[in-house]
Design a protein around this motif. Structure first.
Motif, PDB file in Angstrom:
ATOM      1  N   MET B 421       1.243  -3.458  -8.151  1.00 41.45           N
ATOM      2  CA  MET B 421      -0.153  -3.497  -8.599  1.00 41.45           C
ATOM      3  C   MET B 421      -0.271  -4.200  -9.953  1.00 41.45           C
ATOM      4  SD  MET B 421      -2.485  -2.243  -6.583  1.00 41.45           S
ATOM      5  CE  MET B 421      -2.761  -1.165  -5.179  1.00 41.45           C
ATOM      6  N   GLY B 442      -5.464   0.171  -9.229  1.00 38.28           N
ATOM      7  CA  GLY B 442      -4.252   0.600  -8.520  1.00 38.28           C
ATOM      8  C   GLY B 442      -3.193   1.117  -9.478  1.00 38.28           C
ATOM      9  N   ASP B 461      -5.076   5.091  -1.090  1.00 34.58           N
ATOM     10  CA  ASP B 461      -5.090   4.590   0.281  1.00 34.58           C
ATOM     11  C   ASP B 461      -6.378   3.822   0.557  1.00 34.58           C
ATOM     12  OD1 ASP B 461      -2.954   4.797   1.929  1.00 34.58           O
ATOM     13  OD2 ASP B 461      -3.939   6.207   3.314  1.00 34.58           O
ATOM     14  N   CYS B 464      -6.355   0.554  -1.256  1.00 37.95           N
ATOM     15  CA  CYS B 464      -5.490  -0.413  -0.578  1.00 37.95           C
ATOM     16  C   CYS B 464      -6.221  -1.032   0.611  1.00 37.95           C
ATOM     17  CB  CYS B 464      -4.187   0.249  -0.122  1.00 37.95           C
ATOM     18  SG  CYS B 464      -3.003   0.469  -1.472  1.00 37.95           S
ATOM     19  N   LYS B 468      -6.913  -4.934   1.120  1.00 31.72           N
ATOM     20  CA  LYS B 468      -6.394  -5.594   2.321  1.00 31.72           C
ATOM     21  C   LYS B 468      -7.474  -6.379   3.044  1.00 31.72           C
ATOM     22  CE  LYS B 468      -2.934  -2.636   4.387  1.00 31.72           C
ATOM     23  NZ  LYS B 468      -2.777  -1.626   5.430  1.00 31.72           N
ATOM     24  N   THR B 479      -0.877  -7.188  -1.532  1.00 30.17           N
ATOM     25  CA  THR B 479      -0.298  -6.280  -2.526  1.00 30.17           C
ATOM     26  C   THR B 479      -0.207  -4.840  -1.996  1.00 30.17           C
ATOM     27  OG1 THR B 479      -0.846  -7.650  -4.439  1.00 30.17           O
ATOM     28  CG2 THR B 479      -0.641  -5.305  -4.840  1.00 30.17           C
ATOM     29  N   PRO B 480      -1.144  -4.396  -1.150  1.00 33.94           N
ATOM     30  CA  PRO B 480      -0.994  -3.051  -0.575  1.00 33.94           C
ATOM     31  C   PRO B 480       0.277  -2.866   0.289  1.00 33.94           C
ATOM     32  CG  PRO B 480      -3.273  -3.773  -0.376  1.00 33.94           C
ATOM     33  CD  PRO B 480      -2.492  -4.957  -0.875  1.00 33.94           C
ATOM     34  N   VAL B 483       2.999  -1.306  -1.742  1.00 29.24           N
ATOM     35  CA  VAL B 483       2.531  -0.008  -2.238  1.00 29.24           C
ATOM     36  C   VAL B 483       2.534   1.023  -1.109  1.00 29.24           C
ATOM     37  CG1 VAL B 483       0.571   1.215  -3.261  1.00 29.24           C
ATOM     38  CG2 VAL B 483       1.119  -1.115  -4.013  1.00 29.24           C
ATOM     39  N   GLN B 484       1.886   0.677  -0.009  1.00 24.44           N
ATOM     40  CA  GLN B 484       1.761   1.660   1.072  1.00 24.44           C
ATOM     41  C   GLN B 484       3.083   1.893   1.797  1.00 24.44           C
ATOM     42  OE1 GLN B 484      -1.816  -0.078   3.000  1.00 24.44           O
ATOM     43  NE2 GLN B 484      -2.834   1.852   2.479  1.00 24.44           N
TER      44      GLN B 484
END
Lengths: 150, 502
Positions: B421, B442, B461, B464, B468, B479-480, B483-484
């Motif tokens: 992030m 984020g 979430d 993100c 997205k 970028t999500p 992270v996810q």
């Protein structure tokens, strides 16, 4: 006041080139060490751009400096491959040794972050005054600090 | 004695220059005649600097060499502690299918004679004898897809530009290789720059473009120098004029987002490197508003081989709709890191463990990030996943530019998610809100999660999802992924997620 002779030579060299602004800014920074404020207007005039448009481009790119850097420039990679090899710890060690944080200039030393030098299989990596150094460890970091403080 | 020492940036970063000086000095002391040639890298970066000595049996390797290892090279090379045997018999090298990188490390990068002797210009010669539409068909038949990450079929992109009517068309090569873990573009230019010139000249002929730009990031100064010299040599030899094609290098200025094709076009035009909405497609309205092929270096560098050997020969390699070879790059905490070119279909685990020997630290592999800072973190459970655009997408990841970063079990996945992030916030071009604001939020939200705030996890979430589906380009949009995937596969590193999972 900036010595404009070099600027005029740069602008002449790029005359007629399509999309010349970035090549001009690279050359100006090479010549003066940064992009002096009073060059923005003549650069714009040569390309039929306003001062604000040139300033906007200078401000967008991380490479272009509005103020001179130190005599020594250390670029330390912060990206993932270097982190995976202990880059975060080495960053702290270098910052402590030099007494400055990433992004700062003091006593003619500039320390800044870079995001990937393409040396990911010999990480962690740094660039010291255009010299690439891979496989950094504590001893190499101490050597860099000693070199630039001399 | 004839020796080869790479002039590749990775070899230099590991001490190639003092090594060359030491070899020359040692030869002088002994009064021995030697010849030192500078090649590109073979891609076995853990062995750099890799010195090769020519023998009757072939080139014998020594590495990783240090200045202290030099005298022994002159005493008794066969018993040298760093002796590796024949370079091309080293398992990491022998197991590869080197099509794009066939010459890299083998020849002197700026020798036109050696390039030609190693099969150079064969693809261009064949292409120039063909009608442009037939060249496009050959590329379509090869199944080549965009190696920059999007995987768009190269032949279809070329056909669009060929069929567009315009007084001026362009070929733009993307060498803004900013993904951590990626260094294939750099290695190819520093080892075999004429290959890129040949690929771009073929592309120019195929679509009717007379001008090409190579956009190289400023973090690659060696690359810029070598490429400019190569273009000058090709010009002097009359090779570019013969192909009716002109080439120029443009240097980036430290903006990761300029790897996105429309931001790159703006940057070449001399503007801020902001992302343009699509449509219009660059194939129709690209550089200076003209039809433009924007291809990654790895796509264009695959073209000479395809034209020399035929599209059918290329598409025999690979699986499913991922055809041909892919130069995989493995970095980070890895024992045998480097570039491994092979047909699509090798599994993640086979590559990381079987080929690259696992971690450098000797600790268990925790996560492998595939596809750069926008790629997902894969746990060991994904090790049976074969390299293939669709299969990686199905697993919530992406092949991207095929750079891999290996992390051992000391990695803190929350910090890596936060870094993803943070990086997006630093590099966002600012055009769209989900990326510009989302990345900053984020970082803040991940800090709340780190502090144990249970309400922050669903918020992240949701954020993100917004990034997205609402971002203009892959920077905010992908970028999500890291992270996810970090939260999904490694909930133990996220205090709040851990409690929910328990």
């Amino acid at each position: 006041m900036t010595d404009f002779a070099r600027l005029r030579a740069i602008l002449t060299a790029h005359q007629g080139r399509e999309g010349a602004l970035l090549p001009i800014l690279h050359d100006v920074q090479e010549a003066y060490g940064h992009i002096p404020d009073d060059t923005l207007e003549p650069i714009g005039a040569a390309l039929r751009l306003s001062r604000a448009e040139v300033a906007g481009v200078v401000g967008f790119y991380h490479d272009f400096r509005r103020a001179p850097a130190g005599k020594h420039v250390i670029k330390l990679c912060r990206a993932e491959a270097c982190q995976a090899m202990g880059g975060v710890g080495l960053q702290a060690r270098l910052e402590a040794a030099l007494g400055l944080k990433l992004g700062e200039t003091k006593q003619d030393i500039t320390l800044e972050a870079t995001y990937c030098l393409g040396l990911c299989a010999c990480a962690p990596a740094a660039m010291v005054n255009d010299r690439l150094i891979g496989r950094l460890d504590a001893a190499a970091v101490d050597a860099i600090a000693a070199e630039v403080r001399q | 004695m004839k020796l080869w020492v790479p002039s590749d940036a990775a070899a230099k970063a590991c001490g190639a220059e003092p090594l060359v000086a030491a070899i020359a000095a040692q030869a002088a002391v002994r009064g021995q005649q030697i010849e030192i040639c500078r090649n590109g890298s073979r891609g076995m970066v853990w062995l750099e600097p890799l010195v090769e000595v020519e023998t009757e049996a072939g080139r014998v390797g020594f590495g990783p060499m240090t200045v202290a290892d030099v005298p022994a090279l002159f005493d008794d090379p066969e018993r040298h502690p760093k002796a590796l045997g024949l370079v091309e018999e080293i398992p990491f090298f022998k197991r590869q299918t080197r099509l794009t990188f066939a010459r890299c490390g083998q020849i002197e990068p700026l020798s036109l004679d050696q390039y030609q002797a190693a099969g150079g210009w064969e693809g261009l010669r064949k292409a120039l004898a063909m009608a442009p539409a037939s060249v496009v068909e050959e590329i379509t038949a090869s199944g080549l897809r965009g190696r920059g990450g999007a995987g768009f079929p190269t032949g279809i992109k070329w056909r669009t530009v060929l069929e567009a009517e315009a007084p001026q068309k362009y070929i733009v090569c993307n060498v803004d290789e900013g993904d951590s873990g990626s260094f294939a573009d750099r290695m190819l230019i520093e080892g075999d720059p004429f290959c890129l010139i040949e690929g771009m000249a073929i592309a120019g002929h195929a679509v009717g473009a007379t001008q090409g730009y190579i956009y190289i990031r400023s973090e690659y100064p060696d690359c810029v120098r070598v490429m400019r010299k190569a273009i000058a040599l090709a010009e002097t030899a009359g090779l570019l004029a013969e192909a009716g094609f002109a080439l120029e290098v443009r240097v980036g200025a430290g903006a990761y987002v300029c790897g996105e094709e429309t931001a790159m076009l703006n940057s070449i035009e001399g503007k801020r490197g902001t992302v343009r909405p699509k449509p219009p497609l660059p194939a129709l309205e690209g550089l200076f508003g003209h039809p433009t092929v924007v291809n990654n270096l790895l796509s264009l560098a695959a073209v000479p081989w395809i034209m020399a050997h035929g599209g059918q020969a290329y598409q025999r390699f690979g699986i499913d709709r991922s055809r041909g070879t892919i130069p995989l790059q493995v970095g980070g905490n890895v024992k045998y890191g480097g570039l491994f070119e092979t047909g699509f279909g090798i599994t993640l685990g086979e590559l990381v463990v079987g080929v690259c020997g696992g971690t450098a630290s000797g600790r268990p592999v925790k996560a492998v990030q595939v596809g750069g800072p926008l790629g997902a973190y894969h746990p060991q459970a994904d090790f049976d996943l074969p390299f293939c655009y669709e299969l990686f997408a199905g697993q919530g990841g992406l092949v991207g530019h095929a750079g891999l970063v290996v992390h051992d079990d000391s990695a803190d996945m929350l910090q890596l998610a936060r870094f993803a992030m943070e990086f997006c916030a630093v590099e966002s071009c600012g055009t769209c809100t989900p990326c510009r604001i989302g990345a900053v939020r984020g970082v803040e939200t991940l800090d709340r999660i780190a502090a144990g705030d249970a309400t922050a996890l669903p918020l992240l979430d949701d954020l993100c999802d917004t990034m997205k589906y609402g971002s203009l380009c892959a920077l905010g949009g992908f970028t999500p992924y890291p992270v996810q995937s970090a939260i999904r596969h490694f909930p133990q590193d996220f205090p709040v997620a851990r409690e929910a999972a328990e």
